[in-house]
Scaffold this active site. Structure first.
Site, PDB file in Angstrom:
ATOM      1  CB  CYS A  85      -0.927   0.010   1.213  1.00  0.00           C
ATOM      2  SG  CYS A  85      -2.140  -1.313   1.181  1.00  0.00           S
ATOM      3  N   PRO A 113      -3.820  -6.105   9.272  1.00  0.00           N
ATOM      4  CG  PRO A 113      -5.373  -5.613   7.606  1.00  0.00           C
ATOM      5  CD  PRO A 113      -4.157  -5.060   8.280  1.00  0.00           C
ATOM      6  CG  ASN A 133      -2.022   1.159   5.104  1.00  0.00           C
ATOM      7  OD1 ASN A 133      -2.236   1.689   6.189  1.00  0.00           O
ATOM      8  ND2 ASN A 133      -1.926  -0.149   4.965  1.00  0.00           N
ATOM      9  N   PRO A 134      -4.849   1.866   3.120  1.00  0.00           N
ATOM     10  CG  PRO A 134      -5.553   1.081   1.010  1.00  0.00           C
ATOM     11  CD  PRO A 134      -4.319   1.446   1.801  1.00  0.00           C
ATOM     12  CB  CYS A 135      -5.842  -1.870   6.528  1.00  0.00           C
ATOM     13  SG  CYS A 135      -6.693  -2.932   5.340  1.00  0.00           S
ATOM     14  N   GLY A 136      -5.085   1.376   7.544  1.00  0.00           N
ATOM     15  CA  GLY A 136      -4.780   2.274   8.649  1.00  0.00           C
ATOM     16  C   GLY A 136      -3.540   1.971   9.458  1.00  0.00           C
ATOM     17  CD  GLU A 137      -1.876  -1.900   7.609  1.00  0.00           C
ATOM     18  OE1 GLU A 137      -1.542  -2.619   6.658  1.00  0.00           O
ATOM     19  OE2 GLU A 137      -3.034  -1.469   7.778  1.00  0.00           O
ATOM     20  N   GLY A 147      -5.398 -10.682   6.977  1.00  0.00           N
ATOM     21  CA  GLY A 147      -6.472 -11.643   6.731  1.00  0.00           C
ATOM     22  C   GLY A 147      -6.085 -12.788   5.829  1.00  0.00           C
ATOM     23  CB  THR A 148      -5.058 -12.907   2.265  1.00  0.00           C
ATOM     24  OG1 THR A 148      -6.177 -12.070   1.958  1.00  0.00           O
ATOM     25  CG2 THR A 148      -4.958 -13.984   1.206  1.00  0.00           C
ATOM     26  CB  ILE A 149      -0.537 -13.571   5.080  1.00  0.00           C
ATOM     27  CG1 ILE A 149      -0.746 -12.557   6.201  1.00  0.00           C
ATOM     28  CG2 ILE A 149      -0.142 -12.883   3.792  1.00  0.00           C
ATOM     29  CD1 ILE A 149       0.523 -11.770   6.546  1.00  0.00           C
ATOM     30  N   GLY A 183      -2.448  -0.715  -3.037  1.00  0.00           N
ATOM     31  CA  GLY A 183      -3.575   0.044  -2.502  1.00  0.00           C
ATOM     32  C   GLY A 183      -3.108   1.452  -2.178  1.00  0.00           C
TER      33      GLY A 183
END
Length: 583
Positions: free
Chosen positions: A88, A434, A268-272, A436-438, A117
């Site tokens: 991202c 987050p 970035n899109p998820c904020g981290e 999620g996928t990994i 992203g």
């Protein structure tokens, strides 16, 4: 299929997202070990002793101990030249002109084309109705231009079937902030965006003191509102629609290691990852489920020495990625090379706590989580100092200013002295994504720092374009291990340390994030999942509690008739099917 991927969804994720295929679709990675070896070989290609570091990196990756960001696993060591290994980015400061806005749209398209992203702050665009002298007309405002970004994102399928993601940020003092809060209410608009309000300290104090709040653009007051009314509007929106989130922008800049040379206005899109213009985030996560000795025994412990060793290797591996990766824009490359940012975090925290028979959200759980993150943080900084000795410090390092920044000044003395003497290779080192996928790839370990969503649930997995999904039944990693060891398959007779997100209170969610924040130099992606029936009166103070807990931001999610997530609990699925039958 190889022995290291033992459930259908992990195998599917590997094959669809991370396995390297030839042009004709035939797999070049025959097993997941081939994938690890490919990544290790690719990331060691610039090393003087390639064979040594390939083996060190392979050991770090094996058994899913360390999970690099998905772009790295998918692309490192392949023949793909026009893809980025950074997940991202944050784009440039948007100039308030048609030319400036569409130049940013071009930058967005080029970044998304390569799989990145993007985050953007739209506060620099004049509000709706403002007079434009040059054309003698009224401005359409930032929301109208966000729709153009949204449409652009929809048309670009990112590399490796990764659909574009965007974060849209607007200042709490922008005259169009109320329209921004409501912008996604119809369920159709801005679907490619996550939305967050950039919250300032002065706004929070105005809320606490029940003062008025001016909505301003370029020193002109367009409207004055009661601060608490605007705050409550944000709270009602996130209660019913899960957006906007909030970004505590003043705190982010106050705690930034590089506050002396950059100004951050978006994430970035998820904020981290709060990032400056053209900033990029390079991510990786320590899979904590692999560092618990004697799981489910009374003598279960965290192997801190192995965590330190893994993090030390991971810092070098991600630092190499900065040099190896392609970048969509030259400005992004220049930004990355001058600061060498990375974000090493965690995943599998909740499952690791279950292995240790500790309930998520308890004081004991936040204490052990903090100790883990402190270990990771200090190991990462020490490894980066050692890298600086060997390869040089990042270009924009001012040693005195860096060491005296708020975050670094709180680190152990040996780290601060090491930076002053030798420099440091990377400007930032820790972040919690987050994952999620990994996390699914690693056997469905619990994601990031989140509680276990459910012991078993249905997950929607995208298999083609954004409209094609399949439902997969998924079992939590720790729960599956418990069933294998104990023989107990009755989910209704589990020990109380099997906490799931619906049994964790909002306060416990925030407390866990607050325990880790002191060891995170970037930020944390955290979703406070709350039950549907939580009354608004109990919900409304979550963001203020997060502010008082010294977080940098957070989001909430309450499933309801307007909002459904990509994860669905079995009992919710049954209730939904029953309702359909009743109707």
């Amino acid at each position: 299929m190889n022995n290291n991927i033992k459930n259908d969804i992990s195998s599917q994720i590997w094959n669809m997202k991370y396995r390297y295929h030839a042009k004709d679709g035939s797999p070049l990675d025959k097993t997941v070990e081939d994938t690890w070896r490919r990544v290790a070989r690719g990331l060691s290609s610039f090393e003087r002793d390639r064979d040594h570091w390939e083996n060190e990196f392979l050991e770090c990756l094996k058994d899913f101990k360390f999970l690099p960001g998905g772009r790295i696993t998918a692309n490192a060591g392949t023949g793909r030249k026009q893809v980025t290994m950074f997940n991202c980015y944050v784009l440039n400061k948007i100039e308030d002109s048609l030319e400036g806005i569409f130049a940013t749209i071009h930058n967005a398209a080029m970044t998304q084309k390569q799989g990145g992203g993007i985050g953007m702050n739209f506060s620099t665009i004049r509000p709706k109705g403002a007079y434009i002298k040059g054309v003698q007309a009224n401005a359409s405002g930032p929301i109208s231009y966000m729709r153009v970004f949204d449409a652009t994102c929809k048309t670009i399928m990112s590399a490796g079937q990764r659909r574009g993601a965007q974060m849209g940020v607007l200042s709490c003092s922008h005259p169009d902030i109320e329209e921004f809060i409501d912008a996604k209410r119809d369920g159709k608009s801005l679907k490619m965006f996550n939305l967050s309000v950039a919250i300032t300290n002065s706004f929070v104090e105005a809320v606490k003191e029940d003062k008025n709040w001016d909505l301003v653009f370029e020193s002109k007051i367009y409207k004055t509102v009661r601060a608490r009314d605007l705050w409550n509007k944000i709270m009602h929106s996130t209660y019913n629609y899960a957006e906007p989130g909030f970004i505590l922008i003043d705190r982010i800049n106050e705690m930034n290691n590089l506050s002396y040379c950059e100004d951050i206005r978006a994430t970035n899109p998820c904020g981290e990852q709060p990032l400056p213009p053209f900033g990029a985030c390079l991510l990786g996560s320590v899979n904590l489920t692999r560092f618990v000795k004697n799981p489910f025994e009374n003598n279960a412990v965290i192997d801190f020495n192995s965590i330190t060793k893994t993090v030390t290797t991971a810092v070098r591996m991600l630092d190499n990625t900065v040099d190896i990766s392609n970048y969509p824009l030259t400005s992004q490359r220049d930004e990355a090379l001058s600061k060498r940012r990375m974000g090493i975090g965690i995943t599998g925290l909740a499952d690791a706590l279950i292995f240790m028979q500790i309930r998520y959200g308890t004081p004991e759980s936040t204490k052990i989580a903090a100790e883990i993150m402190k270990t990771i943080c200090h190991a990462a900084y020490r490894a980066s100092i050692e890298l600086a000795k060997e390869k040089g410090a990042f270009q924009l390092l001012d040693r005195e200013k860096f060491v005296n920044s708020k975050f670094v000044s709180q680190l152990p003395e040996d780290i601060r002295e090491g930076i002053l003497k030798h420099g440091i290779r990377n400007s930032h080192l820790t972040s919690i994504a987050p994952t999620g996928t990994i996390s699914l790839f690693a056997g469905n370990v619990s994601s990031g720092l989140e509680p276990v969503f459910a012991l078993s649930y249905t997950r929607k997995v995208r298999v083609g374009d954004e409209t094609e999904t399949v439902e997969q039944e998924v079992c939590d990693y720790a729960y599956q291990k418990y069933r294998e060891i104990s023989g107990n398959t009755d989910s209704n007779s589990l020990p109380d340390y099997f906490a799931t997100t619906d049994t964790v209170s909002p306060k416990e969610h925030v407390d866990m994030q607050a325990a880790l924040q002191p060891f995170i130099d970037s930020s944390i992606s955290k979703t406070i999942n709350v039950p549907t029936d939580l009354p608004f009166d109990k919900f409304k103070d979550i963001y203020m509690y997060a502010y008082d807990s010294k977080l940098k931001g957070c989001t909430t999610f309450r499933p309801n008739e307007k909002m459904q997530g990509i994860l669905v609990r079995k009992e919710e699925k049954k209730e939904e099917e029953k309702t359909k039958l009743d109707n």
